[in-house]
Design an enzyme around this catalytic site. Structure first.
Site, mmCIF file in Angstrom:
data_model
loop_
_atom_site.group_PDB
_atom_site.id
_atom_site.type_symbol
_atom_site.label_atom_id
_atom_site.label_comp_id
_atom_site.label_asym_id
_atom_site.label_seq_id
_atom_site.Cartn_x
_atom_site.Cartn_y
_atom_site.Cartn_z
ATOM 1 N N GLY A 20 0.847 -1.195 0.000
ATOM 2 C CA GLY A 20 0.000 0.000 0.000
ATOM 3 C C GLY A 20 0.878 1.239 0.000
ATOM 4 N N PHE A 21 0.301 2.361 0.419
ATOM 5 C CA PHE A 21 1.049 3.619 0.408
ATOM 6 C C PHE A 21 2.290 3.533 1.302
ATOM 7 C CE2 PHE A 21 -3.161 5.186 -0.865
ATOM 8 C CZ PHE A 21 -2.805 5.953 -1.945
ATOM 9 N N GLY A 22 2.125 2.938 2.497
ATOM 10 C CA GLY A 22 3.237 2.885 3.440
ATOM 11 C C GLY A 22 4.330 1.931 2.982
ATOM 12 N N GLU A 175 -18.456 10.892 -0.353
ATOM 13 C CA GLU A 175 -18.056 10.703 -1.752
ATOM 14 C C GLU A 175 -18.983 9.713 -2.458
ATOM 15 O OE1 GLU A 175 -13.350 11.874 -1.173
ATOM 16 O OE2 GLU A 175 -13.889 9.761 -1.213
ATOM 17 N N ASP A 305 -1.735 2.656 8.423
ATOM 18 C CA ASP A 305 -3.031 2.468 9.103
ATOM 19 C C ASP A 305 -2.982 1.450 10.235
ATOM 20 O OD1 ASP A 305 -4.163 4.213 7.345
ATOM 21 O OD2 ASP A 305 -5.503 2.770 6.387
ATOM 22 N N ALA A 320 -3.439 8.471 3.748
ATOM 23 C CA ALA A 320 -2.297 8.119 2.909
ATOM 24 C C ALA A 320 -1.010 8.836 3.329
ATOM 25 C CB ALA A 320 -2.637 8.432 1.455
ATOM 26 N N GLN A 321 -1.104 10.117 3.680
ATOM 27 C CA GLN A 321 0.122 10.867 4.010
ATOM 28 C C GLN A 321 0.832 10.289 5.238
ATOM 29 O OE1 GLN A 321 2.359 13.004 3.009
ATOM 30 N NE2 GLN A 321 1.353 13.013 1.037
HETATM 31 C C1 LIG Z 1 -12.442 4.031 0.239
HETATM 32 C C2 LIG Z 1 -11.251 4.729 0.834
HETATM 33 C C3 LIG Z 1 -11.014 6.049 0.511
HETATM 34 C C4 LIG Z 1 -9.904 6.710 1.074
HETATM 35 N N1 LIG Z 1 -9.688 8.018 0.717
HETATM 36 C C5 LIG Z 1 -8.604 8.644 1.197
HETATM 37 C C6 LIG Z 1 -8.291 9.970 0.806
HETATM 38 O O1 LIG Z 1 -9.048 10.580 0.035
HETATM 39 N N2 LIG Z 1 -7.156 10.543 1.292
HETATM 40 C C7 LIG Z 1 -6.327 9.869 2.145
HETATM 41 O O2 LIG Z 1 -5.291 10.410 2.543
HETATM 42 N N3 LIG Z 1 -6.586 8.626 2.536
HETATM 43 C C8 LIG Z 1 -7.697 7.988 2.086
HETATM 44 N N4 LIG Z 1 -7.962 6.712 2.482
HETATM 45 C C9 LIG Z 1 -7.081 6.073 3.451
HETATM 46 C C10 LIG Z 1 -5.797 5.595 2.788
HETATM 47 O O3 LIG Z 1 -6.093 4.890 1.618
HETATM 48 C C11 LIG Z 1 -5.052 4.730 3.793
HETATM 49 O O4 LIG Z 1 -4.756 5.528 4.915
HETATM 50 C C12 LIG Z 1 -3.769 4.189 3.205
HETATM 51 O O5 LIG Z 1 -4.046 3.339 2.125
HETATM 52 C C13 LIG Z 1 -2.984 3.421 4.275
HETATM 53 O O6 LIG Z 1 -1.825 2.916 3.716
HETATM 54 P P1 LIG Z 1 -1.175 1.584 4.295
HETATM 55 O O7 LIG Z 1 0.075 1.384 3.529
HETATM 56 O O8 LIG Z 1 -1.122 1.642 5.764
HETATM 57 O O9 LIG Z 1 -2.233 0.433 3.943
HETATM 58 P P2 LIG Z 1 -2.898 0.020 2.533
HETATM 59 O O10 LIG Z 1 -2.708 1.077 1.497
HETATM 60 O O11 LIG Z 1 -4.287 -0.382 2.883
HETATM 61 O O12 LIG Z 1 -2.065 -1.246 2.127
HETATM 62 C C14 LIG Z 1 -2.090 -2.439 2.850
HETATM 63 C C15 LIG Z 1 -1.604 -3.555 1.949
HETATM 64 O O13 LIG Z 1 -1.400 -4.725 2.743
HETATM 65 C C16 LIG Z 1 -1.841 -5.858 2.035
HETATM 66 N N5 LIG Z 1 -2.161 -6.890 3.008
HETATM 67 C C17 LIG Z 1 -3.069 -6.834 4.008
HETATM 68 N N6 LIG Z 1 -3.045 -7.979 4.723
HETATM 69 C C18 LIG Z 1 -2.118 -8.772 4.168
HETATM 70 C C19 LIG Z 1 -1.627 -10.078 4.472
HETATM 71 N N7 LIG Z 1 -2.093 -10.802 5.502
HETATM 72 N N8 LIG Z 1 -0.676 -10.613 3.682
HETATM 73 C C20 LIG Z 1 -0.186 -9.905 2.631
HETATM 74 N N9 LIG Z 1 -0.594 -8.660 2.311
HETATM 75 C C21 LIG Z 1 -1.546 -8.091 3.074
HETATM 76 C C22 LIG Z 1 -3.063 -5.343 1.272
HETATM 77 O O14 LIG Z 1 -3.339 -6.162 0.136
HETATM 78 C C23 LIG Z 1 -2.624 -3.927 0.875
HETATM 79 O O15 LIG Z 1 -2.021 -3.889 -0.390
HETATM 80 C C24 LIG Z 1 -9.048 6.034 1.945
HETATM 81 C C25 LIG Z 1 -9.295 4.689 2.263
HETATM 82 C C26 LIG Z 1 -10.380 4.035 1.708
HETATM 83 C C27 LIG Z 1 -10.641 2.596 2.039
#
Ligand SMILES: Cc1cc2nc3c(=O)[nH]c(=O)nc-3n(C[C@H](O)[C@H](O)[C@H](O)COP(=O)(O)OP(=O)(O)OC[C@H]3O[C@@H](n4cnc5c(N)ncnc54)[C@H](O)[C@@H]3O)c2cc1C
Length: 420
Positions: A20-22, A175, A305, A320-321
């Site tokens: 994901g983003f992180g 949205e 997250d 995301a940030q």
């Molecule tokens: C519908 C929606 C709209 C959003 N809109 C906004 C916005 O407008 N602006 C904003 O800043 N933020 C927004 N967010 C929040 C933002 O998308 C998240 O904060 C961000 O994606 C978090 O990044 P992350 O890397 O922590 O997790 P994620 O981007 O969720 O990535 C997690 C990754 O881990 C993988 N994963 C999970 N479990 C496992 C496992 N057991 N084994 C292997 N892989 C696994 C998943 O497949 C995924 O690719 C939105 C979220 C959603 C759901």
């Protein structure tokens, strides 16, 4: 430790769970470092979650908001991708297990598995509510909405068939409600000329007294007014107490007939945190030290997250940030320890928040106090999303789709995928 010492050391193997983003920001921050990185994800693509609602409402194609991870890592000599679902983590033996049974050793583990839907124990919500967290969720929601119209057109109509209840007045709920209203009014009205679309209801339920809680009250009011002017029935101070297949029950006992409940009400950390054998914090988030390492494990970090990141004494928002900035910082922490130096605390820099309400309408708020709404807010929302998307092809496709939708009032990808 000198640079020569570092170069002669065996390279540590960093495993990052989650593309994901992180996770991606973390992997990219290792670009020129003497480390081997393996990025593991259950999907072979990165999902741009902020635009999932557009896939769900036929504004964009699924491929526009996803990007293959191997394509992202193509230029990184020392970063590899492994497809698989992580099912176990052994923090003592320092390895993890994937759903195909293979075991992967690591020297450092970065947990970036994100979040998922929180149904807050509302009866029926998990069973009958439609979530929006993955690309599969988005296409399932689109299938469901379009199928309701097809069934109604063929006479299989009943009370509530064309009532769409969106639960949760945060950014995602606003949205979706705005985009559904536009889809119905501008597109489905023409697709289904024999259907009386005036019987379509889009109801947005929010338990608190305003929408978009983290935004300034005047932007919340703007969102309510705009949605109401677009025929969305916004109900504030309206908690939901139960969801069933063909109705919902509100907190005061009112029953609304509906076959579509979009659950946009809450977030909880991914269940992967439970595999680490540590006590989890609020919302299932993993407690961490200021440098993002787990309190109990020196070589395990949590970001985005799934992590209980501090922001001015409170939990950082799950946006995301935060994920991107903490991903970069996690790489800095690992490199600092590997170099024998001191780590630094992570400090989130808020760059502002945005939410779109529909065509020509969005709200944006920045840390310097600047607030935008209406058309200007919408233009800044469009620009930011284009800039933060991955890949030229995706950006070009999104711009093309948006331009097409804007000029023609049409929506291309209103497709129903069925298994048979
Ligand atoms: C519908 C929606 C709209 C959003 N809109 C906004 C916005 O407008 N602006 C904003 O800043 N933020 C927004 N967010 C929040 C933002 O998308 C998240 O904060 C961000 O994606 C978090 O990044 P992350 O890397 O922590 O997790 P994620 O981007 O969720 O990535 C997690 C990754 O881990 C993988 N994963 C999970 N479990 C496992 C496992 N057991 N084994 C292997 N892989 C696994 C998943 O497949 C995924 O690719 C939105 C979220 C959603 C759901």
């Amino acid at each position: 430790m000198t640079t020569a010492d570092m170069a002669s050391k065996p390279s540590p193997h960093v495993v990052v769970i989650g593309a994901g983003f992180g996770g991606l920001a973390c992997v990219r921050a290792f670009r020129d470092a003497n480390v081997d990185v393996t990025l593991v994800d259950r999907h072979n693509f990165h999902t741009f979650q902020p635009l999932l609602y557009q896939v769900a409402t036929a504004g964009l194609n699924a491929a526009d908001v996803a990007y293959p991870v191997r394509g992202i890592l193509r230029r990184s000599q020392r970063a590899k991708f492994q497809l698989g679902m992580v099912t176990a983590v052994d923090t003592v033996a320092k390895n993890l297990t994937l759903d195909n049974g293979s075991v992967m050793p690591w020297d450092w583990l970065v947990v970036a598995a994100g979040a998922t839907t929180n149904h807050f124990g509302v009866p029926g919500a998990a069973e009958f509510g439609l979530s929006l967290y993955t690309l599969e969720d988005a296409t399932a929601l689109r299938n469901h909405v379009l199928t309701r119209f097809e069934e109604s057109a063929s006479g299989a109509n009943d009370d509530g068939a064309l009532t769409f209840v969106v639960v949760g007045g945060g950014a995602t709920g606003v949205e979706i409600a705005g985009a559904l209203a536009e889809l119905v009014d501008k597109v489905l009205r023409k697709d289904f000329p024999d259907l009386d679309v005036s019987c379509v209801k889009i109801i947005l339920l929010e338990g608190q007294d305003r929408l978009l809680g983290p935004f300034a009250p005047k932007l919340s009011s703007h969102a309510v007014e705009t949605l109401r002017s677009r025929s969305v029935d916004v109900r504030l101070n309206t908690p939901l107490s139960r969801v069933a297949e063909d109705h919902v029950v509100l907190g005061d006992g009112t029953i609304l007939l509906t076959r579509t409940v979009v659950w946009a009400a809450g977030v909880k950390a991914n269940a992967l945190g439970a595999l680490l054998g540590v006590e989890l914090g609020r919302g299932g988030r993993i407690p961490i030290r200021p440098d993002l390492r787990l309190i109990e494990h020196d070589h395990v970090l949590a970001i985005g997250d799934i992590a209980a990141i501090d922001y001015n004494g409170r939990l950082a928002p799950q946006v995301a940030q935060v994920a991107i900035q903490s991903g970069r910082h996690a790489a800095e922490t690992i490199l600092a320890v590997e170099a024998g130096g001191a780590t630094t605390p992570f400090a989130y820099k808020d760059k502002g928040s945005m939410a779109t309400i529909g065509r020509n309408a969005a709200v944006a708020e920045f840390p310097n106090g600047l607030k935008l709404s209406g058309f200007i807010g919408w233009l800044s929302w469009l620009g930011l999303h284009i800039l933060t998307m991955l890949g030229f092809r995706n950006r070009a496709s999104v711009i093309l789709n948006w331009a097409w939708n804007y000029v023609t009032w049409d929506r291309g990808p209103r497709l129903i995928f069925r298994k048979n």
